[in-house]
Design a protein around this motif. Sequence first.
Motif, mmCIF file in Angstrom:
data_model
loop_
_atom_site.group_PDB
_atom_site.id
_atom_site.type_symbol
_atom_site.label_atom_id
_atom_site.label_comp_id
_atom_site.label_asym_id
_atom_site.label_seq_id
_atom_site.Cartn_x
_atom_site.Cartn_y
_atom_site.Cartn_z
ATOM 1 N N VAL A 199 0.825 -1.211 0.000
ATOM 2 C CA VAL A 199 0.000 0.000 0.000
ATOM 3 C C VAL A 199 0.858 1.259 0.000
ATOM 4 C CG1 VAL A 199 -1.532 1.386 1.456
ATOM 5 C CG2 VAL A 199 -2.065 -1.018 1.020
ATOM 6 N N GLU A 200 1.885 1.282 0.831
ATOM 7 C CA GLU A 200 2.702 2.489 0.960
ATOM 8 C C GLU A 200 3.573 2.739 -0.271
ATOM 9 O OE1 GLU A 200 4.613 -0.767 3.605
ATOM 10 O OE2 GLU A 200 2.603 -0.074 3.025
ATOM 11 N N GLU A 201 3.686 1.775 -1.151
ATOM 12 C CA GLU A 201 4.476 1.923 -2.374
ATOM 13 C C GLU A 201 3.628 2.311 -3.589
ATOM 14 O OE1 GLU A 201 7.438 -1.774 -1.019
ATOM 15 O OE2 GLU A 201 5.926 -2.034 -2.587
ATOM 16 N N GLN A 202 2.327 2.108 -3.493
ATOM 17 C CA GLN A 202 1.484 2.166 -4.686
ATOM 18 C C GLN A 202 1.339 3.565 -5.286
ATOM 19 O OE1 GLN A 202 -2.118 0.137 -3.507
ATOM 20 N NE2 GLN A 202 -1.111 -1.855 -3.481
ATOM 21 N N PHE A 203 1.336 4.608 -4.478
ATOM 22 C CA PHE A 203 1.213 5.962 -5.018
ATOM 23 C C PHE A 203 2.437 6.310 -5.855
ATOM 24 C CE2 PHE A 203 1.085 10.756 -3.981
ATOM 25 C CZ PHE A 203 0.369 11.024 -5.132
ATOM 26 N N LEU A 362 7.992 13.384 -8.656
ATOM 27 C CA LEU A 362 8.699 14.148 -7.627
ATOM 28 C C LEU A 362 7.788 14.429 -6.437
ATOM 29 C CD1 LEU A 362 11.114 15.814 -6.593
ATOM 30 C CD2 LEU A 362 10.209 17.757 -7.903
ATOM 31 N N PHE A 363 6.577 14.906 -6.704
ATOM 32 C CA PHE A 363 5.657 15.222 -5.605
ATOM 33 C C PHE A 363 5.127 13.954 -4.944
ATOM 34 C CE2 PHE A 363 5.450 19.299 -7.956
ATOM 35 C CZ PHE A 363 5.819 20.133 -6.913
ATOM 36 N N ALA A 364 4.991 12.875 -5.719
ATOM 37 C CA ALA A 364 4.607 11.596 -5.117
ATOM 38 C C ALA A 364 5.701 11.121 -4.157
ATOM 39 C CB ALA A 364 4.357 10.552 -6.209
ATOM 40 N N TYR A 365 6.959 11.315 -4.552
ATOM 41 C CA TYR A 365 8.081 10.937 -3.689
ATOM 42 C C TYR A 365 8.102 11.787 -2.414
ATOM 43 C CZ TYR A 365 12.874 10.406 -2.009
ATOM 44 O OH TYR A 365 13.975 10.189 -1.221
ATOM 45 N N ILE A 366 7.876 13.085 -2.563
ATOM 46 C CA ILE A 366 7.857 13.970 -1.386
ATOM 47 C C ILE A 366 6.770 13.538 -0.404
ATOM 48 C CG2 ILE A 366 7.394 16.339 -0.621
ATOM 49 C CD1 ILE A 366 8.703 17.299 -3.239
ATOM 50 N N SER A 367 5.637 13.070 -0.932
ATOM 51 C CA SER A 367 4.521 12.670 -0.066
ATOM 52 C C SER A 367 4.885 11.485 0.818
ATOM 53 C CB SER A 367 3.285 12.332 -0.904
ATOM 54 O OG SER A 367 3.445 11.114 -1.589
ATOM 55 N N PHE A 369 7.390 11.158 2.658
ATOM 56 C CA PHE A 369 7.948 11.650 3.913
ATOM 57 C C PHE A 369 6.851 12.072 4.890
ATOM 58 C CE2 PHE A 369 11.364 12.260 0.832
ATOM 59 C CZ PHE A 369 12.435 11.681 1.493
ATOM 60 N N PHE A 370 5.634 12.288 4.368
ATOM 61 C CA PHE A 370 4.516 12.705 5.216
ATOM 62 C C PHE A 370 3.549 11.552 5.483
ATOM 63 C CE2 PHE A 370 5.941 16.410 2.788
ATOM 64 C CZ PHE A 370 6.240 17.294 3.811
ATOM 65 N N LYS A 371 3.812 10.382 4.878
ATOM 66 C CA LYS A 371 2.986 9.185 5.066
ATOM 67 C C LYS A 371 1.529 9.418 4.671
ATOM 68 C CE LYS A 371 6.582 7.193 6.913
ATOM 69 N NZ LYS A 371 7.391 6.246 6.114
ATOM 70 N N SER A 372 1.314 10.343 3.755
ATOM 71 C CA SER A 372 -0.056 10.630 3.322
ATOM 72 C C SER A 372 -0.022 11.209 1.924
ATOM 73 C CB SER A 372 -0.727 11.613 4.293
ATOM 74 O OG SER A 372 -2.064 11.826 3.937
ATOM 75 N N ALA A 523 -5.747 3.906 3.504
ATOM 76 C CA ALA A 523 -4.521 4.688 3.314
ATOM 77 C C ALA A 523 -4.885 6.105 2.916
ATOM 78 C CB ALA A 523 -3.650 4.036 2.240
ATOM 79 N N LEU A 524 -4.311 7.061 3.582
ATOM 80 C CA LEU A 524 -4.586 8.474 3.278
ATOM 81 C C LEU A 524 -3.456 9.076 2.448
ATOM 82 C CD1 LEU A 524 -5.927 9.666 6.760
ATOM 83 C CD2 LEU A 524 -7.248 8.994 4.768
#
Length: 524
Positions: A199-203, A362-367, A369-372, A523-524
């Motif tokens: 789940v945490e990898e899918q975005f 890039l923005f998906a990667y930054i997200s 770090f915020f777990k959301s 998942a948020l």
Amino acid sequence: MSGKDLKDGAQVRPVLSFTEEVYNDKDLHVLTTILSPSGKEVKITNDVDQAMKFALAHKDDVTEIDDKTNSRLFKKINLYMLPIMMLSYSFQFMDKVSTSYSAILGLRTELNMEGDMYAWTTTCFYLGYLVFEFPTSYLLQRFPVAKTVSIFIIIWGMILALCSVPQYPGFIALRTILGILESSITPAFTIITSQWYKVEEQFMISSLWFASNGGGSILGSAIAYGLLKNDGSYSLPAWKLVFVVTGCLTIFLGFLILAHVPDQPTKAWFLTEQEKVLVVERIRSNQQGFGNPHFKKKQFIEAILDHRTWLFFLFALSSNIPNGAMTSFGSILLNEDFGYSTSDALLMGMPQGAVEIIGCPLFAYISTFFKSRLPMSIFITAVTVMAECLLAFAPQKEARLAGLYLYFLGPIGFICIISIIASNVAGHTKKVTVSSFMLIGYCVGNLIGPQTFIQAQAPSYSGGKVAIVVCGAFSLLVLILIYVSYFLENKKRDAKGFTDMSHIENYEFADLTDKENPNFRYAL
């Protein structure tokens, strides 16, 4: 059976163990019941996920996955799966917007298009996409995913190449068939992403393959530019060669997918037997598996009644009215509204692709770090709305051009919804149904989009630009509502606590929906 019995099931009931005999029994049997988060009884049957059979056969081989092993597996999966997914999505976008390049190379003139006839070349594509979305999703559920989508891709490559042949009525017919065939790729990749990634990898993974649209934009522009510069050196005009070249590339890609991509992780030619076991264990925490080929009416009804299904639909609809307009008229705006020559318009279209293929991941990667993922997507969607305002209302050409380029950060919201469906919609029939409704919204939006660019308003197309702003603002509102809905539901479930499911072995692969599984968290 009382609520207390269900709640304390691990203490009052024997352990439920699925067996090969139970899994392979063709008759439907109810094995046990649990309480859903809403307090309703949910029946667990032997009609479970395909991952269950593998888990049963290798239950003695399971070992705990440490961080080092998990990282190694993640890298190996990416090495073999991600490049071809990115290439496939790049090609499908290049194929989809091939008419945009051909339009400024002579397509409209040679096929005697007048008024809004050109807009219908995109509208008919999404009509085909819309009509066939449910049949496509059923085929992807019923038959092996990779083989099914590869056959679709091979045929659509042939149809694309044939677009160089007919006059206007035949061209419209071929574009409609092309829409039917291309309706397979997004639901297929959504399923594949949920099969292979946590789940945490899918975005992040979804952003990489979806943002490859930008690569398709760059590649398509480069092909069209090269053909234009050498126009007259070939036996066919440049606009026809665009379809021939892109069609042949797509046919080759279809055969590559057929040979390379496995239908399930447990059938992967590039994994050892031990790695297959570990890959199944990796996705156990998703509380989903590989999928179930049987259509479940109860899950279909649940999808229809779930309010989030309709929020996904509204988001896809509103965010893709601008998309339909820009994919059809992006090159035309650069040529007619911004005043660039035909060759310069093709070159000036390339930064759009660069913004998407770099900005969205890039923005998906930054997200991470915020777990959301949703708050980041809401922020970027707000930036996109401001970019749309620049494109529509800024008096300076440079500001409007900046708005045009920044608009291509917009797909981050749609990527987020694709990954949300992969992560948060459990139960295979429900996932396929929700994905279908979202893509129907996508189709309808893309159907409407080109019609907002009225030929009488050329070259500025002011009405179409205003429609882009209005729809962008509405999609932002819907995205916020989706986040609030999931946030509140998680709070409600956390207040009730987790249910002890230790008495049901491998319950994660029981094909429960997100509304049936009391331990499922969104998942948020």
